[in-house]
Design a protein around this motif. Structure first.
Motif, PDB file in Angstrom:
ATOM      1  N   ARG A  56       0.215  12.930   4.975  1.00  0.00           N
ATOM      2  CA  ARG A  56       0.442  11.930   6.029  1.00  0.00           C
ATOM      3  C   ARG A  56       1.145  12.615   7.192  1.00  0.00           C
ATOM      4  O   ARG A  56       2.010  13.476   6.988  1.00  0.00           O
ATOM      5  CB  ARG A  56       1.318  10.788   5.509  1.00  0.00           C
ATOM      6  CG  ARG A  56       0.727   9.981   4.376  1.00  0.00           C
ATOM      7  CD  ARG A  56      -0.147   8.837   4.815  1.00  0.00           C
ATOM      8  NE  ARG A  56       0.488   7.893   5.699  1.00  0.00           N
ATOM      9  CZ  ARG A  56       1.145   6.804   5.308  1.00  0.00           C
ATOM     10  NH1 ARG A  56       1.287   6.533   4.023  1.00  0.00           N
ATOM     11  NH2 ARG A  56       1.692   5.997   6.200  1.00  0.00           N
ATOM     12  N   THR A  57       0.779  12.235   8.408  1.00  0.00           N
ATOM     13  CA  THR A  57       1.395  12.803   9.601  1.00  0.00           C
ATOM     14  C   THR A  57       1.715  11.668  10.571  1.00  0.00           C
ATOM     15  O   THR A  57       1.340  10.525  10.351  1.00  0.00           O
ATOM     16  CB  THR A  57       0.465  13.818  10.296  1.00  0.00           C
ATOM     17  OG1 THR A  57      -0.708  13.136  10.746  1.00  0.00           O
ATOM     18  CG2 THR A  57       0.078  14.956   9.367  1.00  0.00           C
ATOM     19  N   LEU A 102      -8.495  15.313  10.817  1.00  0.00           N
ATOM     20  CA  LEU A 102      -7.823  14.027  10.906  1.00  0.00           C
ATOM     21  C   LEU A 102      -8.697  12.962  10.245  1.00  0.00           C
ATOM     22  O   LEU A 102      -9.913  12.928  10.456  1.00  0.00           O
ATOM     23  CB  LEU A 102      -7.594  13.680  12.376  1.00  0.00           C
ATOM     24  CG  LEU A 102      -6.502  12.680  12.694  1.00  0.00           C
ATOM     25  CD1 LEU A 102      -5.150  13.156  12.200  1.00  0.00           C
ATOM     26  CD2 LEU A 102      -6.458  12.437  14.191  1.00  0.00           C
ATOM     27  N   VAL A 103      -8.101  12.123   9.428  1.00  0.00           N
ATOM     28  CA  VAL A 103      -8.820  11.004   8.822  1.00  0.00           C
ATOM     29  C   VAL A 103      -8.927   9.920   9.885  1.00  0.00           C
ATOM     30  O   VAL A 103      -7.908   9.450  10.393  1.00  0.00           O
ATOM     31  CB  VAL A 103      -8.086  10.481   7.567  1.00  0.00           C
ATOM     32  CG1 VAL A 103      -8.785   9.250   7.012  1.00  0.00           C
ATOM     33  CG2 VAL A 103      -7.980  11.581   6.520  1.00  0.00           C
ATOM     34  N   ALA A 110      -6.489   3.434   5.259  1.00  0.00           N
ATOM     35  CA  ALA A 110      -5.749   2.389   4.543  1.00  0.00           C
ATOM     36  C   ALA A 110      -5.605   2.753   3.064  1.00  0.00           C
ATOM     37  O   ALA A 110      -4.540   2.553   2.468  1.00  0.00           O
ATOM     38  CB  ALA A 110      -6.452   1.048   4.701  1.00  0.00           C
ATOM     39  N   ARG A 111      -6.668   3.290   2.467  1.00  0.00           N
ATOM     40  CA  ARG A 111      -6.615   3.690   1.060  1.00  0.00           C
ATOM     41  C   ARG A 111      -5.601   4.812   0.858  1.00  0.00           C
ATOM     42  O   ARG A 111      -4.805   4.799  -0.086  1.00  0.00           O
ATOM     43  CB  ARG A 111      -8.008   4.137   0.597  1.00  0.00           C
ATOM     44  CG  ARG A 111      -8.104   4.430  -0.887  1.00  0.00           C
ATOM     45  CD  ARG A 111      -9.510   4.842  -1.278  1.00  0.00           C
ATOM     46  NE  ARG A 111      -9.945   6.075  -0.646  1.00  0.00           N
ATOM     47  CZ  ARG A 111      -9.557   7.293  -1.021  1.00  0.00           C
ATOM     48  NH1 ARG A 111      -8.716   7.430  -2.028  1.00  0.00           N
ATOM     49  NH2 ARG A 111     -10.007   8.357  -0.419  1.00  0.00           N
ATOM     50  N   ILE A 112      -5.589   5.792   1.779  1.00  0.00           N
ATOM     51  CA  ILE A 112      -4.651   6.914   1.685  1.00  0.00           C
ATOM     52  C   ILE A 112      -3.211   6.424   1.835  1.00  0.00           C
ATOM     53  O   ILE A 112      -2.318   6.897   1.130  1.00  0.00           O
ATOM     54  CB  ILE A 112      -4.996   7.993   2.734  1.00  0.00           C
ATOM     55  CG1 ILE A 112      -6.298   8.693   2.322  1.00  0.00           C
ATOM     56  CG2 ILE A 112      -3.860   8.991   2.888  1.00  0.00           C
ATOM     57  CD1 ILE A 112      -6.895   9.576   3.389  1.00  0.00           C
ATOM     58  N   ARG A 113      -2.990   5.474   2.725  1.00  0.00           N
ATOM     59  CA  ARG A 113      -1.636   4.918   2.878  1.00  0.00           C
ATOM     60  C   ARG A 113      -1.134   4.325   1.564  1.00  0.00           C
ATOM     61  O   ARG A 113       0.057   4.367   1.273  1.00  0.00           O
ATOM     62  CB  ARG A 113      -1.623   3.862   3.978  1.00  0.00           C
ATOM     63  CG  ARG A 113      -1.712   4.441   5.366  1.00  0.00           C
ATOM     64  CD  ARG A 113      -1.669   3.328   6.412  1.00  0.00           C
ATOM     65  NE  ARG A 113      -1.937   3.865   7.720  1.00  0.00           N
ATOM     66  CZ  ARG A 113      -2.807   3.351   8.583  1.00  0.00           C
ATOM     67  NH1 ARG A 113      -3.493   2.254   8.277  1.00  0.00           N
ATOM     68  NH2 ARG A 113      -2.998   3.903   9.758  1.00  0.00           N
ATOM     69  N   GLY A 114      -2.048   3.774   0.769  1.00  0.00           N
ATOM     70  CA  GLY A 114      -1.673   3.234  -0.536  1.00  0.00           C
ATOM     71  C   GLY A 114      -1.413   4.306  -1.577  1.00  0.00           C
ATOM     72  O   GLY A 114      -0.691   4.089  -2.534  1.00  0.00           O
ATOM     73  N   ALA A 128      -3.325  10.562   8.811  1.00  0.00           N
ATOM     74  CA  ALA A 128      -3.485  11.392   7.615  1.00  0.00           C
ATOM     75  C   ALA A 128      -4.409  12.548   7.965  1.00  0.00           C
ATOM     76  O   ALA A 128      -5.301  12.425   8.805  1.00  0.00           O
ATOM     77  CB  ALA A 128      -4.062  10.588   6.461  1.00  0.00           C
ATOM     78  N   VAL A 129      -4.161  13.669   7.317  1.00  0.00           N
ATOM     79  CA  VAL A 129      -4.972  14.863   7.486  1.00  0.00           C
ATOM     80  C   VAL A 129      -5.516  15.245   6.120  1.00  0.00           C
ATOM     81  O   VAL A 129      -4.784  15.262   5.131  1.00  0.00           O
ATOM     82  CB  VAL A 129      -4.150  16.026   8.094  1.00  0.00           C
ATOM     83  CG1 VAL A 129      -4.931  17.314   8.092  1.00  0.00           C
ATOM     84  CG2 VAL A 129      -3.680  15.669   9.500  1.00  0.00           C
TER      85      VAL A 129
END
Length: 152
Positions: A56-57, A102-103, A110-114, A128-129
């Protein structure tokens, strides 16, 4: 001069599968990239997702800016993580080299944030990267006669 009270150590090269397995088992690593033509290292937390390293960035991060500028081509980075005992000097180290992108897909983001909470949360840590591992190297630091690297 070799001291008899110091254990003899050896290093064992890890295969890709074992190196990524070890990397997946630790939460923190270091991303290495170029900033103003010089190497830059930042500690970050990560998760392995579909064989890729995801971090995450935030909006103002140098890596975020570089990945945005590179677009779909991505920017070359290295990612390193390790688990080395400070007393025995035994453990392992893994280095992954690949392209960071970069995502941009909102559902994937949203899935990565979870999956991954930033280890140093700050305003704007909404990016996110994804790092695709092109070159994976690793070394197991063990006592001579100790366990060799596991495969798989």
């Amino acid at each position: 001069m070799i001291r008899n009270d110091v254990p003899t150590r050896r290093s064992v090269d890890l295969d890709r599968v074992e190196a990524l397995r070890l990397l997946a088992g630790v939460p923190l690593g270091r991303v290495v990239f170029t900033r103003q033509a010089l190497p830059t290292v930042r500690p970050v937390n990560h998760v392995l997702d579909g064989g890729d390293i995801v971090i995450r960035t935030h909006e103002g991060a140098a890596l975020t800016s570089q990945a945005q500028q590179a677009g779909g081509a991505g920017v070359v980075v290295a990612y390193e993580a390790d688990a080395i005992d400070p007393d025995t000097h035994l453990g392992w180290s893994v280095v992954v080299t690949g392209y960071a992108r970069l995502v941009t897909d909102p559902e994937e983001l949203a899935r990565i944030r979870g999956l991954l909470e930033p280890w140093a949360p700050q305003q704007g840590t909404d990016h996110a990267v994804r790092i695709r591992p092109d070159l994976v190297t690793g070394v197991l630091l063990t006592e001579a006669g100790g366990p060799a690297a596991r495969s798989g």
